[in-house]
Write a protein that holds these residues in place. Structure first.
Motif, PDB file in Angstrom:
ATOM      1  N   ILE A 252       2.389  -4.752   3.139  1.00 46.15           N
ATOM      2  CA  ILE A 252       3.479  -3.832   3.507  1.00 46.15           C
ATOM      3  C   ILE A 252       2.930  -2.340   3.090  1.00 46.15           C
ATOM      4  O   ILE A 252       2.323  -2.096   2.059  1.00 46.15           O
ATOM      5  N   THR A 253       3.080  -1.643   4.356  1.00 48.37           N
ATOM      6  CA  THR A 253       2.642  -0.150   3.953  1.00 48.37           C
ATOM      7  C   THR A 253       3.985   0.712   3.927  1.00 48.37           C
ATOM      8  O   THR A 253       5.188   0.392   4.543  1.00 48.37           O
ATOM      9  N   VAL A 254       4.089   1.449   2.730  1.00 49.13           N
ATOM     10  CA  VAL A 254       5.061   2.334   2.426  1.00 49.13           C
ATOM     11  C   VAL A 254       4.826   3.739   3.050  1.00 49.13           C
ATOM     12  O   VAL A 254       3.795   4.329   2.895  1.00 49.13           O
ATOM     13  N   ASP A 255       5.743   4.371   3.706  1.00 42.49           N
ATOM     14  CA  ASP A 255       5.593   5.478   4.399  1.00 42.49           C
ATOM     15  C   ASP A 255       6.850   6.534   3.829  1.00 42.49           C
ATOM     16  O   ASP A 255       7.912   6.101   4.383  1.00 42.49           O
ATOM     17  N   TYR A 256       6.559   7.479   3.284  1.00 46.21           N
ATOM     18  CA  TYR A 256       7.261   8.473   2.870  1.00 46.21           C
ATOM     19  C   TYR A 256       7.014   9.904   3.270  1.00 46.21           C
ATOM     20  O   TYR A 256       7.151  10.937   2.418  1.00 46.21           O
ATOM     21  N   ASN A 257       6.295  10.033   4.320  1.00 46.22           N
ATOM     22  CA  ASN A 257       5.518  11.255   4.832  1.00 46.22           C
ATOM     23  C   ASN A 257       6.622  12.363   4.938  1.00 46.22           C
ATOM     24  O   ASN A 257       6.061  13.592   4.528  1.00 46.22           O
ATOM     25  N   LYS A 258       7.846  12.243   5.275  1.00 41.88           N
ATOM     26  CA  LYS A 258       8.698  13.387   5.550  1.00 41.88           C
ATOM     27  C   LYS A 258       9.091  13.796   4.222  1.00 41.88           C
ATOM     28  O   LYS A 258       9.511  15.173   4.170  1.00 41.88           O
ATOM     29  N   ILE A 259       9.227  13.165   3.070  1.00 43.75           N
ATOM     30  CA  ILE A 259       9.141  14.124   1.726  1.00 43.75           C
ATOM     31  C   ILE A 259       8.041  14.158   0.955  1.00 43.75           C
ATOM     32  O   ILE A 259       7.943  14.359  -0.325  1.00 43.75           O
ATOM     33  N   ALA A 260       6.756  14.247   1.705  1.00 42.93           N
ATOM     34  CA  ALA A 260       5.545  14.500   0.994  1.00 42.93           C
ATOM     35  C   ALA A 260       4.532  15.450   1.821  1.00 42.93           C
ATOM     36  O   ALA A 260       3.570  15.495   1.759  1.00 42.93           O
TER      37      ALA A 260
ATOM     38  N   LEU B 183       0.939  -1.292  -0.022  1.00 46.85           N
ATOM     39  CA  LEU B 183       0.043   0.065   0.014  1.00 46.85           C
ATOM     40  C   LEU B 183       0.771   1.385   0.034  1.00 46.85           C
ATOM     41  O   LEU B 183       1.802   1.331   0.815  1.00 46.85           O
ATOM     42  N   ILE B 184       0.863   2.191  -0.902  1.00 45.97           N
ATOM     43  CA  ILE B 184       1.322   3.367  -1.136  1.00 45.97           C
ATOM     44  C   ILE B 184       0.443   4.671  -0.891  1.00 45.97           C
ATOM     45  O   ILE B 184      -0.428   4.565  -1.707  1.00 45.97           O
ATOM     46  N   HIS B 185       0.736   5.409  -0.195  1.00 44.05           N
ATOM     47  CA  HIS B 185      -0.182   6.607   0.104  1.00 44.05           C
ATOM     48  C   HIS B 185       0.227   7.501  -0.823  1.00 44.05           C
ATOM     49  O   HIS B 185       1.146   7.494  -1.572  1.00 44.05           O
ATOM     50  N   GLY B 186      -0.510   8.954  -0.747  1.00 42.64           N
ATOM     51  CA  GLY B 186      -0.128   9.921  -1.550  1.00 42.64           C
ATOM     52  C   GLY B 186       0.330  11.116  -0.768  1.00 42.64           C
ATOM     53  O   GLY B 186       0.923  10.949   0.320  1.00 42.64           O
ATOM     54  N   TYR B 187       0.206  12.400  -1.360  1.00 44.88           N
ATOM     55  CA  TYR B 187       0.628  13.561  -0.796  1.00 44.88           C
ATOM     56  C   TYR B 187       0.084  13.900   0.860  1.00 44.88           C
ATOM     57  O   TYR B 187      -0.919  13.693   1.031  1.00 44.88           O
ATOM     58  N   THR B 188       0.878  14.136   1.677  1.00 47.85           N
ATOM     59  CA  THR B 188       0.859  14.239   3.071  1.00 47.85           C
ATOM     60  C   THR B 188       0.371  13.203   3.830  1.00 47.85           C
ATOM     61  O   THR B 188       0.196  13.280   5.204  1.00 47.85           O
TER      62      THR B 188
ATOM     63  N   HIS C 206       0.835   9.055   5.446  1.00 49.36           N
ATOM     64  CA  HIS C 206       1.747   8.214   6.209  1.00 49.36           C
ATOM     65  C   HIS C 206       1.183   6.885   6.293  1.00 49.36           C
ATOM     66  O   HIS C 206       0.058   6.451   5.700  1.00 49.36           O
ATOM     67  N   LYS C 207       1.844   6.015   7.300  1.00 47.52           N
ATOM     68  CA  LYS C 207       1.400   4.539   7.411  1.00 47.52           C
ATOM     69  C   LYS C 207       0.181   4.512   7.833  1.00 47.52           C
ATOM     70  O   LYS C 207      -0.450   3.457   7.750  1.00 47.52           O
ATOM     71  N   ASP C 208      -0.317   5.409   8.701  1.00 47.90           N
ATOM     72  CA  ASP C 208      -1.837   5.340   9.303  1.00 47.90           C
ATOM     73  C   ASP C 208      -2.719   6.267   8.667  1.00 47.90           C
ATOM     74  O   ASP C 208      -3.648   7.010   9.338  1.00 47.90           O
ATOM     75  N   PHE C 209      -2.616   6.490   7.336  1.00 49.82           N
ATOM     76  CA  PHE C 209      -3.285   7.501   6.521  1.00 49.82           C
ATOM     77  C   PHE C 209      -3.947   6.713   5.396  1.00 49.82           C
ATOM     78  O   PHE C 209      -3.476   5.745   5.039  1.00 49.82           O
ATOM     79  N   SER C 210      -4.809   7.184   4.660  1.00 54.95           N
ATOM     80  CA  SER C 210      -5.575   6.844   3.445  1.00 54.95           C
ATOM     81  C   SER C 210      -4.132   6.194   2.397  1.00 54.95           C
ATOM     82  O   SER C 210      -3.363   7.083   2.287  1.00 54.95           O
ATOM     83  N   PRO C 211      -4.302   5.285   1.938  1.00 54.63           N
ATOM     84  CA  PRO C 211      -5.361   4.450   1.573  1.00 54.63           C
ATOM     85  C   PRO C 211      -5.145   3.187   2.826  1.00 54.63           C
ATOM     86  O   PRO C 211      -6.133   2.222   2.905  1.00 54.63           O
TER      87      PRO C 211
END
Length: 324
Positions: A103-111, A74-79, A81-86
């Motif tokens: 597997i949840t991808v979290d790249y919040n720090k650069i989004a 699962l890959i989130h979008g802009y803004t 994180h791992k506990d945010f949509s989707p």
């Protein structure tokens, strides 16, 4: 002026000149990257995710894998994180239905807001680092590429396109893109956007086309719910814009498709324009296909389905009930 330049101008004005914001970063294309993390969820550790690190192969070997079970990424979008949509919609649905590896991808720090322009550049790094993880799992830990199903929402959908560019183990089995992001992705360069070449099967859902999401077909099968632009029951609130609500319906519909016994049934139409001007209703298709988790790989083309304005959203077969 090109569409991209207009998009840059609009975003800079609306977000306070994010191009020059000191908090907006674009890290170099080097993986692993401290800004990108990967978390494994199974029924055994649903509330205590296990971090997977390419730099620590024991973190992969010792993880609580459900052996020989599908791996949903699962890959989130802009803004996000791992506990945010989707993740908040789809992960619980999978936990309820099936004993899968998530597997949840979290790249919040650069989004982070207001850094949308930088975030659209950073998803190449996210795709690159995710490809590194999958290659490590396939090449050194006895996983099969066919186990992986990547599901990306908004920028996450476009991230899946970059992932395929860097994957060395072969072609992904399936990508499900949920209202893949439009701003900065109106390009003819297939290496910089999601398209049907990125996996053996790519299915795409459009819920906020021409605004936050793409109108352009991007997969083997493209589905436009309620015409793909606006969704019934959506309105502006204190916490969300009307467009944001339309956009957010994509992961909600997909999550419901995992558990529903009613189903999102769609009918074929030649094109979005044909649908909008009403020709699909004048010459309705007798073909009906199921959208979502259990889609048939034989489904290719452009499809449309209607939903209810509130949950449950699935309306079932339109042909059998005679509804439109």
């Amino acid at each position: 002026m090109s569409y991209k330049l207009l998009a840059v101008f609009f975003l800079c004005v609306s977000k306070g000149s994010a191009l020059f914001n000191d908090n907006c970063v674009v890290p170099p294309l080097i993986c692993p990257n401290k800004n990108i993390t990967f978390w494994l969820y199974t029924r055994a550790n649903e509330n205590n995710p296990h971090e997977l690190k390419v730099s620590d192969t024991d973190s992969i070997a010792s993880a609580p894998w459900v052996k020989n079970s599908p791996i949903k990424v699962l890959i989130h979008g802009y803004t996000g994180h791992k506990d945010f949509s989707p993740n908040t919609e789809i992960r619980p649905a999978y936990m309820e239905c099936c004993n899968y590896n998530i597997i949840t991808v979290d790249y919040n720090k650069i989004a982070l807001e207001p850094c949308y322009l930088q975030a659209t550049r950073n998803i190449e790094l996210v795709g690159m680092c995710l490809a590194q993880l999958i290659d490590e799992m396939v090449q050194n830990h006895n996983f099969q590429l066919k186990q992986f199903h990547v599901i990306g929402f908004s920028l996450g959908g476009q991230t899946a396109g970059y992932l395929s560019n860097y994957l060395k183990s072969g072609k992904l089995d399936r990508i499900s893109a949920l209202d893949p992001a439009l701003p900065m992705f109106a390009t003819s360069d297939k290496m910089k956007k999601l398209d049907f070449n990125d996996a053996h099967y790519v299915d795409v859902l459009h819920t906020n086309a021409l605004a936050k999401g793409k109108l352009e077909t991007s997969g083997h099968a493209d589905f436009y719910s309620n015409g793909g632009v606006v969704q019934p029951g959506c309105k502006s609130t204190k916490n969300q814009t009307k467009s944001g609500c339309d956009h957010a319906r994509a992961p909600i519909y997909y999550a419901e498709s995992i558990l529903t016994t009613t189903g999102f049934y769609a009918t074929r139409c030649y094109s979005w324009i044909t649908y909008i001007i009403g020709l699909c209703n004048l010459f309705p298709s007798s073909e009906e296909v199921l959208y979502g988790e259990y889609i048939s790989r034989n489904t290719t083309g452009i499809f449309f389905f209607s939903t209810n304005s509130e949950p449950p959203y699935a309306r079932g077969s339109m042909i059998k009930t005679g509804r439109s």
